[in-house]
Design an enzyme around this catalytic site. Structure first.
Site, PDB file in Angstrom:
ATOM      1  N   THR A 152       0.532  -1.161   0.077  1.00  0.00           N
ATOM      2  CA  THR A 152      -0.047   0.386  -0.097  1.00  0.00           C
ATOM      3  C   THR A 152       0.944   1.313   0.020  1.00  0.00           C
ATOM      4  OG1 THR A 152      -0.164  -0.577   2.428  1.00  0.00           O
ATOM      5  CG2 THR A 152      -1.900  -1.333   1.241  1.00  0.00           C
ATOM      6  N   GLU A 153       1.475   1.221   0.269  1.00  0.00           N
ATOM      7  CA  GLU A 153       3.172   2.134  -0.132  1.00  0.00           C
ATOM      8  C   GLU A 153       3.037   3.593  -0.842  1.00  0.00           C
ATOM      9  OE1 GLU A 153       5.677  -1.592   1.375  1.00  0.00           O
ATOM     10  OE2 GLU A 153       4.080  -0.898  -0.094  1.00  0.00           O
ATOM     11  N   VAL A 154       2.080   3.040  -2.171  1.00  0.00           N
ATOM     12  CA  VAL A 154       1.779   4.197  -3.174  1.00  0.00           C
ATOM     13  C   VAL A 154       1.075   4.920  -2.614  1.00  0.00           C
ATOM     14  CG1 VAL A 154       3.306   3.352  -4.813  1.00  0.00           C
ATOM     15  CG2 VAL A 154       0.372   2.890  -4.187  1.00  0.00           C
ATOM     16  N   ILE A 156       0.541   5.986  -0.173  1.00  0.00           N
ATOM     17  CA  ILE A 156       0.725   7.257   0.972  1.00  0.00           C
ATOM     18  C   ILE A 156       1.986   7.600   0.779  1.00  0.00           C
ATOM     19  CG2 ILE A 156      -0.474   6.157   3.523  1.00  0.00           C
ATOM     20  CD1 ILE A 156       2.684   4.803   3.902  1.00  0.00           C
ATOM     21  N   PHE A 158       4.394   6.862  -0.698  1.00  0.00           N
ATOM     22  CA  PHE A 158       5.923   5.643  -0.143  1.00  0.00           C
ATOM     23  C   PHE A 158       5.927   4.871  -1.735  1.00  0.00           C
ATOM     24  CE2 PHE A 158       8.261   3.600   3.178  1.00  0.00           C
ATOM     25  CZ  PHE A 158       9.208   4.542   3.190  1.00  0.00           C
TER      26      PHE A 158
END
Length: 278
Positions: A152-154, A156, A158
């Protein structure tokens, strides 16, 4: 089937008895179980957890009595990625601080991925972002049916950089690209279909499956042969076909000179079952 376990490695220098270790390490029947122990934070990662995980894996890899390492989480989640306080801290870090922090996580994941001993991820719940990457460092991944996985980084801002290579090694390139770019979560059945998981089981069957496979490896396989096989898998991934075949040929010849080869072949010819120990 119940598995009694006892703690063998203290992974924290905390002296306050009211504060539990962030990582627990336990041994039984040559199987070392390393447990993320922040159930109230869904076993989220921070710098302290990374340090304790590194120490736990280093200790297990160096312990001759350990044949297999199981990585799991306490409570309902395997690992939810980075915790909020950790994210707030790295948001205020300077370039050098962020570089060192990133390198620490990279060293942990690489050391698990390159560990000479077999590793099994026991996914007792969700594995998200860095937590999913942590699971993918292991050789065999076994998850409960209701677990969700994803990067799920993208979502937030990241970049899922360190975990990218690990995902690309297991998943079809098209599935991997979609997971990394969308930042969505998928259920265990879909993760199995994508190639991220080896087994999906009910919660009731999780321990029987995980420790059944771990015990099989610990009792039915040669420590030297497994270690060399793991190293060979790591080495040939970096070579072209011809280079990989030549390198594998040399390793095949070297393996024939090992103590375990002599023992295993001797037992086979005598129609006996070898007893494998370190």
């Amino acid at each position: 089937m119940a598995y009694s376990i006892f703690v063998i490695y203290p992974m924290s220098n905390i002296t306050d008895a009211a504060m539990p270790d962030l990582v627990l390490s336990e041994l039984q029947d040559a199987i070392c179980t390393i447990t993320l122990n922040r159930p109230d934070k869904r076993n989220a990662l921070n710098a302290d957890v990374v340090r304790e995980l590194q120490a736990a894996f280093d200790a297990a890899e160096q312990d001759d009595s350990v044949r297999v390492i199981v990585l799991t989480g306490e409570g309902s989640a395997f690992c939810a990625g980075a915790d909020l306080a950790y994210l707030q801290a790295i948001n205020t870090n300077n370039v050098m601080e962020n570089a060192e922090d990133s390198a620490s996580l990279m060293r942990l994941m690489y050391s698990i991925r390159s560990c000479v001993k077999p590793t099994i991820a026991r996914l007792n719940g969700h594995a998200i972002a860095g937590g999913c990457g942590l699971a993918l460092t292991c050789d065999i991944l076994i998850a409960v049916e209701d677990a969700k996985l994803g990067f799920t980084e993208v979502r937030i801002g990241f970049v899922p950089a360190i975990v990218m290579k690990l995902l690309m090694e297991r998943a079809h390139p098209g599935h991997a690209r979609e997971l990394l770019i969308r930042g969505n979560l998928i259920d265990a059945a879909q993760a199995f279909e994508y190639g991220l998981l080896n087994h999906v089981v009910s919660a009731e069957r999780l321990d029987d499956t995980v420790y059944g496979i771990a015990r099989e490896i610990a009792t039915e396989t040669s420590p030297q042969a497994v270690s060399m096989t793991k190293q060979l898998l790591l080495d040939i991934a970096q070579r072209d076909l011809e280079g990989a075949m030549h390198f594998a040929s040399r390793q095949n010849a070297i393996s024939r000179e090992t103590k375990d080869f002599g023992k295993g072949i001797g037992s086979f010819l005598k129609k006996e079952k070898p007893e494998w120990k370190e």
